[in-house]
Design an enzyme around this catalytic site. Sequence first.
Site, PDB file in Angstrom:
ATOM      1  N   GLU A   1       0.836  -1.204   0.000  1.00 43.22           N
ATOM      2  CA  GLU A   1       0.000   0.000   0.000  1.00 43.22           C
ATOM      3  C   GLU A   1       0.875   1.261   0.000  1.00 43.22           C
ATOM      4  O   GLU A   1       2.089   1.199   0.245  1.00 43.22           O
ATOM      5  CB  GLU A   1      -0.917   0.014   1.225  1.00 43.22           C
ATOM      6  CG  GLU A   1      -0.178   0.072   2.553  1.00 43.22           C
ATOM      7  CD  GLU A   1      -1.019   0.678   3.682  1.00 43.22           C
ATOM      8  OE1 GLU A   1      -1.513   1.805   3.512  1.00 43.22           O
ATOM      9  OE2 GLU A   1      -1.147   0.029   4.735  1.00 43.22           O
TER      10      GLU A   1
ATOM     11  N   LYS B   1      -3.822  -2.149  15.143  1.00 42.39           N
ATOM     12  CA  LYS B   1      -3.200  -1.228  16.084  1.00 42.39           C
ATOM     13  C   LYS B   1      -4.023  -1.113  17.344  1.00 42.39           C
ATOM     14  O   LYS B   1      -5.249  -1.085  17.288  1.00 42.39           O
ATOM     15  CB  LYS B   1      -3.104   0.164  15.445  1.00 42.39           C
ATOM     16  CG  LYS B   1      -1.908   0.311  14.559  1.00 42.39           C
ATOM     17  CD  LYS B   1      -2.103   1.472  13.639  1.00 42.39           C
ATOM     18  CE  LYS B   1      -3.194   1.120  12.643  1.00 42.39           C
ATOM     19  NZ  LYS B   1      -3.449   2.161  11.667  1.00 42.39           N
TER      20      LYS B   1
HETATM   21  N1  PSU Z   1      -1.287   1.326   9.744  1.00 39.49           N
HETATM   22  C1  PSU Z   1      -0.120   2.005   9.805  1.00 39.49           C
HETATM   23  N2  PSU Z   1       0.027   3.095   9.048  1.00 39.49           N
HETATM   24  C2  PSU Z   1      -0.966   3.514   8.223  1.00 39.49           C
HETATM   25  C3  PSU Z   1      -2.201   2.775   8.145  1.00 39.49           C
HETATM   26  C4  PSU Z   1      -2.321   1.701   8.936  1.00 39.49           C
HETATM   27  O1  PSU Z   1       0.772   1.651  10.537  1.00 39.49           O
HETATM   28  O2  PSU Z   1      -0.768   4.509   7.533  1.00 39.49           O
HETATM   29  C5  PSU Z   1      -3.252   3.198   7.154  1.00 39.49           C
HETATM   30  C6  PSU Z   1      -3.593   2.013   6.232  1.00 39.49           C
HETATM   31  O3  PSU Z   1      -3.532   2.470   4.898  1.00 39.49           O
HETATM   32  C7  PSU Z   1      -5.015   1.641   6.596  1.00 39.49           C
HETATM   33  C8  PSU Z   1      -5.538   2.993   6.988  1.00 39.49           C
HETATM   34  O4  PSU Z   1      -5.720   1.046   5.538  1.00 39.49           O
HETATM   35  O5  PSU Z   1      -4.494   3.561   7.759  1.00 39.49           O
HETATM   36  C9  PSU Z   1      -6.816   2.913   7.768  1.00 39.49           C
HETATM   37  O6  PSU Z   1      -7.412   4.174   7.781  1.00 39.49           O
HETATM   38  P1  PSU Z   1      -8.917   4.354   8.276  1.00 39.49           P
HETATM   39  O7  PSU Z   1      -8.890   3.936   9.718  1.00 39.49           O
HETATM   40  O8  PSU Z   1      -9.217   5.802   8.054  1.00 39.49           O
HETATM   41  O9  PSU Z   1      -9.742   3.441   7.396  1.00 39.49           O
END
Ligand code: PSU
Length: 307
Positions: free
Chosen positions: A24, A158
């Site tokens: 990603e 996380k």
């Molecule tokens: N985990 C990380 N760094 C990130 C993300 C997750 O350590 O940048 C990003 C990923 O791209 C994940 C997104 O899909 O955060 C999730 O965002 P949201 O909670 O807005 O869907």
Amino acid sequence: MTLYTTSPEVQAALDAGNPVVALESTIITHGMPWPQNLEMARKVEDTIRENGATPATIAVMDGTLHVGLTDEQLEALAQAKNVAKLSRADMAVCMAQGRTGATTVAATMIAARLAGIGVFATGGIGGVHKGAEESFDVSADLQELAQSPVTVIAAGAKAILDLPKTLEVLETLGVPTIAVGQDDLPAFWSRSAGHAAPLRMDSAAEIARAQVMRAALGLPGGQLVANPIPQEAEIPHEVMAPIIAQATADAETHGIRGKQVTPYLLQRIFELTEGRSLTANIALVLNNARLGAEIARELCTIRGELA
Ligand code: PSU
Ligand code: MN
């Protein structure tokens, strides 16, 4: 209209039926500061190559969906300002407007499916946020795991998320959450936050087999593989818990909402741990890249046997 462009390296691997691992780009643009983000992105790609697979970093650049970036493109993206964060809802709009956007887990899975890539390595997935009963903040990553046939290797969810609620939603959506080599669900910076994982597997071959079996059963969607951070890089959950609580309270105070929540929390935790969270984050991504390459290789072996 060509829908997406593959880099020469990725196209050659796909044509030859060689293992490919999708990556990603939101982790580059919104997950880590410059210049560590570029260093991380390059190291992850190299780790995948060293482990016998081809990396395919995914992003939308000036309206074109790229599957595999050149080093120049990677560097441009890592330095770019005002890059959109793309999930399932925003990807087509970004492309239609000719803009640049980084793909989250959900958007990367969509691109991987299009390109026929079955394995994707990242850091952490989005999930059910703490307080979701009020905010309704549930990442589209979870829905995507239920729809797109891609095995996603992450270091668990996380601990800024509500882990038990995230596990419940994944179960409801029919997504297997598989801990690797341990019973507990890995919690990103920590190897455990005290929650048991629903499923456990101890080898890449087993994980690849489960993916093939899932498709053979006619089940849509992918698998979430939760690979614990290496012991030497871990920050214990007792150390992280108060820091996460502080960062979450700060987000509340500053009225952070929607898409900004995850990037804000990651940046705030980086500050509160004086950079230690970033070192751990990089270590776990590299560890996931290794496992991703191994699973992609096993998948090729199985497909070869079936062909
Ligand atoms: N985990 C990380 N760094 C990130 C993300 C997750 O350590 O940048 C990003 C990923 O791209 C994940 C997104 O899909 O955060 C999730 O965002 P949201 O909670 O807005 O869907
Ligand atoms: Mn959200």
